[in-house]
Design a protein around this motif. Structure first.
Motif, PDB file in Angstrom:
ATOM      1  N   ALA A 287      27.336   4.159  18.908  1.00 23.12           N
ATOM      2  CA  ALA A 287      26.677   4.005  17.597  1.00 23.12           C
ATOM      3  C   ALA A 287      27.115   5.124  16.649  1.00 23.12           C
ATOM      4  N   GLY A 288      27.509   6.261  17.224  1.00 20.98           N
ATOM      5  CA  GLY A 288      27.858   7.410  16.382  1.00 20.98           C
ATOM      6  C   GLY A 288      29.339   7.740  16.358  1.00 20.98           C
ATOM      7  N   HIS A 289      30.078   7.249  17.350  1.00 20.20           N
ATOM      8  CA  HIS A 289      31.501   7.598  17.401  1.00 20.20           C
ATOM      9  C   HIS A 289      32.243   6.627  18.300  1.00 20.20           C
ATOM     10  N   VAL A 290      33.465   6.300  17.898  1.00 21.17           N
ATOM     11  CA  VAL A 290      34.296   5.388  18.686  1.00 21.17           C
ATOM     12  C   VAL A 290      35.681   6.018  18.850  1.00 21.17           C
ATOM     13  N   VAL A 291      36.233   5.895  20.042  1.00 20.35           N
ATOM     14  CA  VAL A 291      37.592   6.394  20.314  1.00 20.35           C
ATOM     15  C   VAL A 291      38.473   5.205  20.699  1.00 20.35           C
ATOM     16  N   PRO A 292      39.788   5.284  20.475  1.00 20.13           N
ATOM     17  CA  PRO A 292      40.635   4.226  21.034  1.00 20.13           C
ATOM     18  C   PRO A 292      40.574   4.312  22.557  1.00 20.13           C
ATOM     19  N   PRO A 293      40.718   3.188  23.263  1.00 19.92           N
ATOM     20  CA  PRO A 293      40.460   3.213  24.714  1.00 19.92           C
ATOM     21  C   PRO A 293      41.537   3.900  25.554  1.00 19.92           C
ATOM     22  N   THR A 294      42.630   4.346  24.953  1.00 23.66           N
ATOM     23  CA  THR A 294      43.754   4.896  25.729  1.00 23.66           C
ATOM     24  C   THR A 294      43.350   6.051  26.643  1.00 23.66           C
ATOM     25  N   GLY A 295      42.425   6.876  26.203  1.00 29.16           N
ATOM     26  CA  GLY A 295      42.043   8.027  27.028  1.00 29.16           C
ATOM     27  C   GLY A 295      40.852   7.748  27.926  1.00 29.16           C
ATOM     28  N   ALA A 296      40.329   6.503  27.924  1.00 22.05           N
ATOM     29  CA  ALA A 296      39.177   6.096  28.744  1.00 22.05           C
ATOM     30  C   ALA A 296      37.961   7.004  28.508  1.00 22.05           C
ATOM     31  N   LYS A 297      37.637   7.254  27.263  1.00 19.95           N
ATOM     32  CA  LYS A 297      36.596   8.231  26.972  1.00 19.95           C
ATOM     33  C   LYS A 297      35.255   7.644  26.491  1.00 19.95           C
ATOM     34  N   GLY A 298      35.234   6.384  25.968  1.00 20.55           N
ATOM     35  CA  GLY A 298      34.012   5.868  25.314  1.00 20.55           C
ATOM     36  C   GLY A 298      32.755   5.974  26.164  1.00 20.55           C
ATOM     37  N   LEU A 299      32.814   5.423  27.364  1.00 23.81           N
ATOM     38  CA  LEU A 299      31.656   5.434  28.254  1.00 23.81           C
ATOM     39  C   LEU A 299      31.282   6.874  28.635  1.00 23.81           C
ATOM     40  N   ASN A 300      32.279   7.690  28.883  1.00 23.12           N
ATOM     41  CA  ASN A 300      32.021   9.079  29.281  1.00 23.12           C
ATOM     42  C   ASN A 300      31.339   9.866  28.160  1.00 23.12           C
ATOM     43  N   LEU A 301      31.752   9.605  26.911  1.00 19.39           N
ATOM     44  CA  LEU A 301      31.099  10.285  25.788  1.00 19.39           C
ATOM     45  C   LEU A 301      29.643   9.856  25.653  1.00 19.39           C
ATOM     46  N   ALA A 302      29.378   8.579  25.907  1.00 23.51           N
ATOM     47  CA  ALA A 302      27.995   8.089  25.834  1.00 23.51           C
ATOM     48  C   ALA A 302      27.112   8.873  26.814  1.00 23.51           C
ATOM     49  N   LEU A 303      27.649   9.146  28.007  1.00 20.68           N
ATOM     50  CA  LEU A 303      26.880   9.897  29.010  1.00 20.68           C
ATOM     51  C   LEU A 303      26.706  11.357  28.593  1.00 20.68           C
ATOM     52  N   CYS A 304      27.748  11.932  27.962  1.00 20.21           N
ATOM     53  CA  CYS A 304      27.643  13.317  27.459  1.00 20.21           C
ATOM     54  C   CYS A 304      26.501  13.426  26.449  1.00 20.21           C
ATOM     55  N   ASP A 305      26.463  12.480  25.492  1.00 16.62           N
ATOM     56  CA  ASP A 305      25.427  12.531  24.447  1.00 16.62           C
ATOM     57  C   ASP A 305      24.032  12.461  25.078  1.00 16.62           C
ATOM     58  N   ALA A 306      23.903  11.569  26.065  1.00 13.40           N
ATOM     59  CA  ALA A 306      22.593  11.410  26.714  1.00 13.40           C
ATOM     60  C   ALA A 306      22.182  12.722  27.382  1.00 13.40           C
ATOM     61  N   ALA A 307      23.145  13.401  28.021  1.00 11.81           N
ATOM     62  CA  ALA A 307      22.826  14.670  28.696  1.00 11.81           C
ATOM     63  C   ALA A 307      22.390  15.726  27.671  1.00 11.81           C
TER      64      ALA A 307
END
Ligand SMILES: Cc1cc2nc3c(=O)[nH]c(=O)nc-3n(C[C@H](O)[C@H](O)[C@H](O)COP(=O)(O)OP(=O)(O)OC[C@H]3O[C@@H](n4cnc5c(N)ncnc54)[C@H](O)[C@@H]3O)c2cc1C
Length: 400
Positions: A287-307
């Motif tokens: 909802a706040g940020h999107v990355v291109p999928p090449t680095g496989a980061k989207g899901l991982n960033l979502a977990l970082c924000d939650a933490a």
């Protein structure tokens, strides 16, 4: 009107992990989710990501939701890079002492829902959040529509928008700026009932375009082709896709085709909203940020924000300290821009570029990477999440 502590919009990985962590600290969080539980857990449109950074695996394990992930997920030491007719293995464990974990996002969402409901957590499925009232008061109020079409309200102490990349709630942040980059590529993605081309992911750079060979399980392949954003899905019948994947892999491994479960075309773009909070309202994940999928980061960033938000809310509820809430945007943007940087680096390293000068620089970069342990270390430390999820593992108390 019902009063709760934290109202969360969206039962994706970000919203569910935050709700679950808060619940374990005795903070009452209610998640509103527009779709049904069955849709989230079984629709092929929700299979999505599959690479968990080392730190993401650890966060989920500590949160007490990692039992099935550890039993069924696949530990990978590294990735392969295919180019110039060779296949180079980057061994992350040798380079930086950590690997990655492959486990489908949809399985993870199933696990989070099961564990959260199992400890008495509340997810209101098929309840679409439609409005936010009294934003700048101590009690922002979430307005939602029930499956029967009735309108209800939740009076909250905090409201969190974790409603994904098409978020309708981030608009409630006043004075926001959006920093956007549109890449001149799209990804044609397939999900196939077929064993993956190799036991670890292959990132293949070919003069005709980039291709990624990945997996969601030992019998489910997730493959992508770089295409022009103006391409149409109907011009890519199954046979053409497999031929093109084979061509770009260049004989480096064997592809075994299988029935397609999903085919999609995704334009590549990145954006970041600033700020990510206002008063008692917070925005997390896609909802706040999107990355291109090449680095496989989207899901991982979502977990970082939650933490990060979990730590800030714990400080507020346990110690009466609001300073971590005040610096939420600042703390989140640090890992977000690191991931944007890495995703940009990977995307421009691997995708064939139209400009002949830029393209020659790109090939030089790839050859440099093949010979430089320092550059390989840069790739490895970002891929396994040393600057993203690994930073937050210690914030999560170990659950029995
Ligand atoms: C089609 C697609 C494919 C992807 N593939 C990959 C991939 O291959 N690799 C990769 O690394 N990443 C991929 N990603 C990115 C990754 O899936 C996301 O980064 C991740 O899902 C972010 O989690 P989230 O919790 O922020 O949002 P989401 O997972 O999107 O969850 C948001 C939730 O909010 C709900 N919602 C939305 N609006 C409302 C409302 N008004 N009221 C109530 N509920 C609402 C939605 O139904 C959804 O369940 C993909 C994303 C998409 C969209």
């Amino acid at each position: 009107m019902r009063r709760i502590q934290v109202g969360i919009v969206g039962a994706g990985p970000a919203g569910l992990l935050l709700a679950h962590l808060l619940r374990q600290e005795g903070v009452e969080a209610v998640v509103l989710e527009a779709k049904s539980r069955e849709y989230l857990e079984t629709s092929p449109h929700r299979i999505r990501a599959g690479v968990l950074e080392h730190g993401a695996k650890e966060i989920l394990r500590r949160a007490g939701v990692g039992d099935r992930m550890l039993a069924r997920g696949l530990g990978h030491k590294g990735i392969y890079l295919g180019f110039d007719g060779q296949l180079l293995h980057l061994d992350f464990e040798t380079l930086v002492g950590k690997g990655i974990w492959v486990y489908g996002q949809q399985y993870l969402v199933q696990d989070l829902i099961r564990h959260h409901l199992g400890v008495g957590g509340e997810v209101l499925f098929e309840h679409e959040a439609v409005d936010l009232e009294d934003l700048h008061t101590p009690n922002p109020t979430l307005v939602y529509r029930t499956p029967e079409g009735r309108i209800g309200r939740l009076r909250c102490e905090f409201v969190v928008a974790a409603d994904g990349s098409h978020s309708s709630f981030r608009r409630f942040i006043p004075g926001q700026r959006v920093h956007e980059k549109v890449y001149p590529f799209a990804w044609l993605g397939i999900l196939a009932e077929a064993p993956p081309a190799a036991e670890e992911l292959i990132y293949a750079s070919h003069p005709q375009g980039f291709a990624l060979f990945s997996m969601r399980s030992p019998s489910l392949s997730r493959n992508y082709l770089q295409v022009d954003p103006r391409e149409r899905l109907e011009d890519w019948p199954e046979e053409r896709i497999w031929e093109e994947l084979n061509l770009r892999l260049g004989g480096a491994a064997e592809i075994r085709p299988g029935p397609l479960l999903e085919k999609s075309l995704t334009p590549m773009r990145a954006w970041v909203v600033e700020p990510l909070h206002s008063g008692r309202f917070f925005v997390m994940g896609d909802a706040g940020h999107v990355v291109p999928p090449t680095g496989a980061k989207g899901l991982n960033l979502a977990l970082c924000d939650a933490a990060v938000l979990y730590r800030a809310m714990c400080a507020f509820y346990k110690e009466g300290e609001a300073h971590l809430l005040d610096r939420y945007t600042q703390d989140v943007l640090r890992h977000v821009w690191q991931a944007e940087l890495f995703s940009y680096w990977m995307t421009t390293l691997l995708h064939t570029l139209r400009d002949p000068f830029e393209e020659r620089l790109r090939v030089a970069k790839l050859r440099h990477l093949a010979e430089s342990p320092l550059l390989q270390g840069f790739l490895a430390e970002n891929y396994v999440g040393l600057h993203t999820t690994v930073r937050y593992v210690d914030l999560i108390p170990v659950q029995p």
